[in-house]
Enzyme design. Structure first.
Site, PDB file in Angstrom:
ATOM      1  N   ARG A 287       0.688  -1.299   0.031  1.00  0.00           N
ATOM      2  CA  ARG A 287      -0.098  -0.053   0.167  1.00  0.00           C
ATOM      3  C   ARG A 287       0.958   1.012  -0.187  1.00  0.00           C
ATOM      4  NH1 ARG A 287      -2.087   0.821   5.551  1.00  0.00           N
ATOM      5  NH2 ARG A 287      -0.581   2.560   5.532  1.00  0.00           N
ATOM      6  N   HIS A 291      -3.788   4.086   4.373  1.00  0.00           N
ATOM      7  CA  HIS A 291      -4.757   3.156   4.437  1.00  0.00           C
ATOM      8  C   HIS A 291      -5.988   3.815   3.976  1.00  0.00           C
ATOM      9  CE1 HIS A 291      -7.565   0.160   5.702  1.00  0.00           C
ATOM     10  NE2 HIS A 291      -8.344   1.128   6.473  1.00  0.00           N
ATOM     11  N   TYR A 300       3.651   5.706  11.454  1.00  0.00           N
ATOM     12  CA  TYR A 300       3.934   4.266  11.964  1.00  0.00           C
ATOM     13  C   TYR A 300       4.820   3.484  10.802  1.00  0.00           C
ATOM     14  CZ  TYR A 300      -0.119   3.391   9.020  1.00  0.00           C
ATOM     15  OH  TYR A 300      -0.882   3.423   7.760  1.00  0.00           O
TER      16      TYR A 300
END
Length: 398
Positions: A287, A291, A300
């Site tokens: 990805r 998200h 993160y």
């Protein structure tokens, strides 16, 4: 006084010499059923024989470019406040579209967040597709679903829930129905790597393993379930290997290689259609973006990891294959990208102009005869003046 726990004696596995003797002593090593399943579950993409035709490759490339263009424009609109939410597929176009193009029009898709683009591939018009994101009267689902939760009966794509994994047992149930009716349809059940930790994943695989319905589970392992890395999602060496416990094959492929994805999916679909039962297909991809528009991945994950995967861009890899086969040119590519951008911009403009769904529609499609208390609520609502929607373009301009 409690009894000490009963110890179950450990069964010794036969050594290689005993296993060779069991096979006639000819030097060919005997494999237990588990070992045979493990070998099947870890097949490389080189074992896949199905190859897309040049026509399929060209169509697939065009659809991948269109989806990338659409996602980029819609993420911009979300940042401008013109839509409330969007989930892009950037970096995962091969896993989504190369698997979907291996299906027949009569097959069904039970999607997760990244598979909405399969509807466009299967012929769904772009304007109502975008109207779903705007939540207006052009939306077939009447503005009632969360943005980026597209669905339509006319392309056999089922509505999905943001509750992770719930679509998987539903997909198995639909496949069982097809089997009982003698229908040749195959059901594709999509998920992300995070869904493999859900109870529904295991329920679905167990049911599918026992009853052998025509279903193909497709896991887009993009390495991140929002902020949870795959390493913290499972201790298994792969996701594909999880199929072994449920008695059917699993295959892991390079999810950024459109040809490998197509070949593995076509083989699994053909197997399901011929009565061979389910397959778990793991497409290892990445990805590239957030998200969703609500996420900030810089909190993160390391940007160096992202840059590494950018070099494996599925669109660029397919373009290189088209160049190698001498079926595409720079001029054709420029024309395609310009045409697609014009198409997307025109569809956005048309979709954004559509009015809100009628207010009285809130009371439709639940009761065949509206109860008295809902009739009172509807009348009260319609007696009050509608609140005008803010002009998102003016807000964005300010």
């Amino acid at each position: 006084m409690s009894r000490p726990p009963r110890r179950v004696p450990e069964r010794k596995r036969p050594d290689k010499r005993r296993r060779k003797r069991a096979n006639g002593g000819d030097g060919v090593e005997f494999k237990t059923p588990l070992e045979s399943s493990l070998a099947q579950a870890t097949r490389a993409e080189s074992d896949v024989s199905a190859q897309p035709s040049p026509e399929v490759l060209l169509r697939l490339y065009s659809e991948m470019v269109r989806l990338r263009t659409l996602d980029e424009r819609m993420m911009t609109l979300q940042r401008q406040g013109r839509v409330g939410f969007y989930g892009a597929c950037t970096g995962q176009e091969a896993a989504t579209l190369a698997s979907a193009i291996a299906l027949e029009p009569s097959d069904w898709i039970f999607p997760a967040l990244r598979e909405a683009g399969a509807m466009l591939l299967r012929g769904f018009p772009l304007v109502p597709y975008l109207s779903q994101v705007f939540g207006n009267s052009g939306d077939e689902t009447k503005g009632r679903q969360m943005p980026s939760h597209m669905a339509s009966r006319r392309v056999n794509q089922v509505s999905w829930s943001s509750c992770i994994g719930t679509q998987l047992p539903q997909a198995v149930g639909a496949a069982m129905a097809a089997k009982l009716r003698g229908d040749r349809a195959v059901v594709a059940a999509y998920m992300g790597d995070g869904a493999t930790s859900s109870a529904d994943f295991h329920v679905a695989l167990n049911f599918a393993g026992v009853f052998k319905p025509p279903v193909v589970f497709v896991c887009q392992n993009n390495h991140w379930a929002i902020s949870v890395p795959t390493a913290k999602q499972t201790a298994s060496e792969s996701i594909a290997i999880k199929s072994v416990a449920y008695g059917f094959p699993g295959v892991k492929v390079d999810g950024n290689d459109a040809i490998a994805v197509y070949g593995a999916m076509k083989e699994a679909v053909d197997r399901a259609r011929s009565g061979g039962g389910p397959t778990l297909l793991e497409c290892e991809t990445y990805r590239i973006g957030a998200h969703s528009s609500s996420d900030d991945p810089t909190r993160y994950r390391d940007e160096r990891e992202v840059e590494l995967w950018r070099k494996r861009d599925p669109i660029e890899r397919l373009r290189a294959r088209l160049d190698e086969d001498r079926i595409w040119s720079d001029k054709q590519d420029e024309e395609l990208r310009a045409r697609v951008l014009d198409e997307v911009n025109a569809a956005i403009a048309e979709a954004e102009r559509k009015p809100d769904p009628p207010r009285e529609g809130l009371f439709d499609d639940v009761y065949s005869n509206l109860p008295w208390f809902l009739r009172e609520q509807r009348d009260e609502l319609l007696a009050s003046p509608p609140v005008p929607r803010p002009d998102a373009k003016k807000i964005a301009g300010n």
